[in-house]
Scaffold this active site. Structure first.
Site, short mmCIF file in Angstrom:
data_model
loop_
_atom_site.label_atom_id
_atom_site.label_comp_id
_atom_site.label_asym_id
_atom_site.label_seq_id
_atom_site.Cartn_x
_atom_site.Cartn_y
_atom_site.Cartn_z
N GLU A 163 0.78 -1.21 0.01
CA GLU A 163 -0.12 0.06 -0.19
C GLU A 163 1.03 1.21 -0.05
O GLU A 163 1.57 1.32 0.92
CB GLU A 163 -0.84 0.08 1.28
N CYS A 198 -1.55 9.30 3.64
CA CYS A 198 -1.55 8.86 2.36
C CYS A 198 -2.74 9.43 1.55
O CYS A 198 -2.45 9.79 0.37
CB CYS A 198 -1.36 7.49 2.04
P1 NAD Z 1 8.85 4.34 4.25
O1 NAD Z 1 8.76 3.55 2.78
O2 NAD Z 1 10.15 5.18 4.39
O3 NAD Z 1 8.96 3.47 5.46
C1 NAD Z 1 7.87 2.36 5.68
C2 NAD Z 1 8.67 1.18 6.06
O4 NAD Z 1 9.48 0.37 5.24
C3 NAD Z 1 9.53 1.60 7.43
O5 NAD Z 1 9.38 0.46 8.61
C4 NAD Z 1 10.78 1.28 7.09
O6 NAD Z 1 11.84 0.98 8.12
C5 NAD Z 1 10.83 0.16 6.02
N1 NAD Z 1 11.75 0.18 4.90
C6 NAD Z 1 12.87 1.45 4.62
N2 NAD Z 1 13.43 0.81 3.61
C7 NAD Z 1 13.05 -0.37 3.41
C8 NAD Z 1 13.39 -1.40 2.62
N3 NAD Z 1 14.63 -1.13 1.73
N4 NAD Z 1 13.32 -2.64 2.73
C9 NAD Z 1 12.27 -3.00 3.61
N5 NAD Z 1 11.69 -1.92 4.26
C10 NAD Z 1 12.12 -0.88 4.46
O7 NAD Z 1 7.41 5.10 4.39
P2 NAD Z 1 7.09 6.22 5.70
O8 NAD Z 1 7.74 7.46 5.52
O9 NAD Z 1 7.13 5.28 7.13
O10 NAD Z 1 5.72 6.36 5.47
C11 NAD Z 1 5.24 7.36 4.45
C12 NAD Z 1 4.77 6.39 3.34
O11 NAD Z 1 3.67 5.78 3.50
C13 NAD Z 1 4.10 7.66 2.21
O12 NAD Z 1 4.40 7.31 1.04
C14 NAD Z 1 2.64 7.38 2.41
O13 NAD Z 1 1.78 7.81 1.13
C15 NAD Z 1 2.73 5.61 2.63
N6 NAD Z 1 1.16 5.43 2.97
C16 NAD Z 1 0.31 4.47 2.32
C17 NAD Z 1 -0.78 4.19 3.01
C18 NAD Z 1 -1.71 3.42 2.10
O14 NAD Z 1 -2.49 2.73 2.89
N7 NAD Z 1 -1.64 3.36 0.86
C19 NAD Z 1 -1.12 4.44 4.26
C20 NAD Z 1 -0.01 5.19 4.97
C21 NAD Z 1 1.20 5.30 4.40
#
Ligand code: NAD
Length: 534
Positions: free
Chosen positions: A291, A325
């Site tokens: 997501e 998001c």
């Molecule tokens: P992010 O992608 O930076 O991090 C999300 C998670 O992924 C964290 O736990 C992080 O540690 C982990 N992560 C980072 N790099 C990784 C890798 N290489 N491999 C595996 N895991 C890794 O996102 P964020 O800053 O925590 O959240 C914001 C983003 O989330 C925004 O883009 C937002 O739109 C999106 N979001 C989407 C929804 C939805 O339902 N579509 C809901 C909430 C947030």
């Protein structure tokens, strides 16, 4: 039209009632005492045992940067390997646990969260910098996910006969996939983390849970609640850690069968790519649920009710500082309504109360951390050279100095090719543009890489019906704000670069965590031997 669900959502707290305000105030006092005594600490939990990490992460309160809310021990990749092994060993027993027991565990988790909801809300306020209303909604949604997925598993879980045919028995049923890696973001630190985790668990998978770096404390509370509710020690491993190390490791690991990820587009794409690679020891294709982000548009028609639309746009754009998001980041106003609507919006922006998240009057709190703050302020100052600022909210010097605040900022006349219009900023920044007609507004709204949420304010029945058909996004809202989807009522999620996965809090969600099987038996009597039944 058939109605899908009769689910009852956890009510949101009404803060106009004294008793609801008092509950959060006293929980904030309790959290403050824990902060002062340095008692808030999270660490990996594997096989039920608390483990040490390879790095201690100190989480600063984004509203008060001189305060450390608590610490989280980050796991090493060696510990991540242990977590996967523990969950692999725990899988057969949890898979064999009855549906009703697994569902009961989730209902119990919901009940514990309900009892502790004020404490959980206050912790989110301090750790994630969410204002009261948003933090309360985060907790309510987590409760809903537990109750809803428990009910859903009981609905879809039992085996079903596919058809009545003579002489043949055909049965369809589901099995869990194995070990699930759950990787969650910080912006719904309890709800989204809980939703993905409990969906995987109730389906019979075991879970390695890697929460976001910034919100390990609330995720730790979730893990403890799940164990207390009856999740076995080797069905859930709590694994706080860095995304680039531990997150990447659990995605790549051959024992991971399923990855449930919510986060940014860049990381989601990397996970999809990596999960497609087959590694030694891997026994099947990995299922990825991802997501991702949004660049959501709201259209204000030339006959819209301006009072409703101003309120709806400001809440959609600036609630939780635009860090949802589902947030509105593009505003399209039709025809002659453009100038008068922008004038109203600009005036209302001046009234936005920017304050610390623990201040009950805060409409807009801080952004998540200093890195985010400088990224968003950088995007604003870069755009200032090319675009015109319509309005910027006021942040007092005292508030501004204390935390990672960004003033709500609205740009006008933004061109369709500008990064402000195309890229997710994930902060309190809104871009506006004018459309000549409602049809053109629809075309502008869907001309995006993303397809998550969208909104229309209009009184024109023809325009509303055209939006229903052509405004192709996962969740479209008409004449209301575009954030705050409720479990079961507005199953949530998008498509295109907003993700691959079926809507969270909806009737198809659990199917992604399961593998369907069919068993066909010829039941025509052919020398059946009852004495062989043992
Ligand atoms: P992010 O992608 O930076 O991090 C999300 C998670 O992924 C964290 O736990 C992080 O540690 C982990 N992560 C980072 N790099 C990784 C890798 N290489 N491999 C595996 N895991 C890794 O996102 P964020 O800053 O925590 O959240 C914001 C983003 O989330 C925004 O883009 C937002 O739109 C999106 N979001 C989407 C929804 C939805 O339902 N579509 C809901 C909430 C947030």
């Amino acid at each position: 039209m058939e109605t899908i669900s009769t689910f009852k959502n956890q009510p949101l707290r009404d803060f106009s009632e004294e008793k609801n305000r008092a509950a959060i105030e006293s929980a904030l006092v309790e959290i403050e005492a824990l902060i002062r005594s340095r008692s808030l600490a999270a660490a990996p939990i594997i096989g039920g045992a608390k483990r040490g990490g390879c790095e201690t992460f100190s989480r600063k309160d984004p509203s008060n940067l001189n305060v450390t809310v608590g610490t989280t021990e980050f796991a090493s990749v060696e510990l991540a390997a242990e977590a996967l092994e523990s969950c692999r060993r725990g899988f057969p027993a949890w898979q064999a646990t009855s549906l009703s027991t697994r569902a009961a565990v989730l209902h119990e988790a919901a009940s514990i969260m309900r009892d502790r909801s004020a404490f959980l809300t206050a912790l989110i306020i301090r750790e994630a910098g969410k204002p009261w209303k948003e933090a309360d909604a985060d907790v309510a949604e987590a409760i809903d996910f537990c109750d809803y997925y428990a009910d859903e598993m009981l609905r879809i879980g039992p085996a079903r006969r596919t058809q009545e045919v003579l002489g043949e028995d055909n049965v369809l049923f589901y099995q869990p996939r194995g070990v699930a890696a759950v990787i969650s973001p910080w912006n719904f630190p309890l709800a989204i983390t809980a939703g993905m985790t409990v969906a995987a668990l109730v389906a019979g998978n075991t879970v390695v849970l890697k929460p976001s770096e910034q919100t390990g404390l609330i995720a730790h509370e979730l893990a403890r609640i799940l164990y207390a509710a009856g999740v076995p020690a080797d069905a859930l491993a709590f694994l706080p850690g860095r995304g680039e190390t531990v997150g990447r490791f659990i995605v790549e690991h051959p024992h991971t069968s399923l990855i449930a990820f919510t986060g940014s587009r860049a990381v989601g794409l990397e996970i999809s790519r990596s999960a497609a690679e087959v590694r030694p020891g891997q026994r099947g294709l990995k299922r990825v649920i991802a997501e991702l982000g949004g660049k959501n548009a709201v259209i204000v028609d030339d006959d819209a009710d301006f009072d409703d639309a101003v309120r709806g746009v400001l809440y959609s754009a600036f609630g939780f500082a635009g860090q949802k998001c589902s947030a509105c980041s593009r505003l399209i106003v039709v025809g002659d309504a453009y100038e008068p609507f922008l004038a109203r919006l600009a005036a209302a922006t001046q009234d936005i109360i920017v304050s610390r998240a623990e201040d009950p009057s805060a409409f807009l709190g801080p952004v998540i951390d200093e890195e985010s703050q400088s990224r968003i302020l950088g995007a604003i100052s870069e755009a200032q050279g090319q675009c015109t600022i319509l309005a910027q909210g006021v942040v007092s010097d005292e508030v501004s100095r204390s935390g990672t605040f960004v003033p709500p900022t609205i740009f006008r006349d933004v061109s369709a090719s500008h990064p402000l219009w195309t890229d997710e900023i994930f902060g309190p920044v809104l871009s506006c543009a004018r459309a000549n007609s409602f049809d053109q507004a629809l075309e502008m709204a869907v001309a995006s890489d993303y397809a998550l949420t969208g909104g229309v304010f209009s009184r024109h029945p023809g325009h509303i019906s055209s939006a229903r058909e052509k405004f192709r996004v996962g969740n479209l809202y008409i004449n209301r704000s575009i954030t705050g989807a409720l479990v079961a009522r507005q199953p949530f999620g998008g498509f295109a670069f907003s993700g691959i996965g079926s809507k969270a809090g909806g009737p198809d969600y659990l199917l992604q965590f399961l593998e369907p099987r069919v068993v066909t038996e010829n039941t025509m009597r052919r020398g059946f031997s009852p004495d062989l039944s043992n």
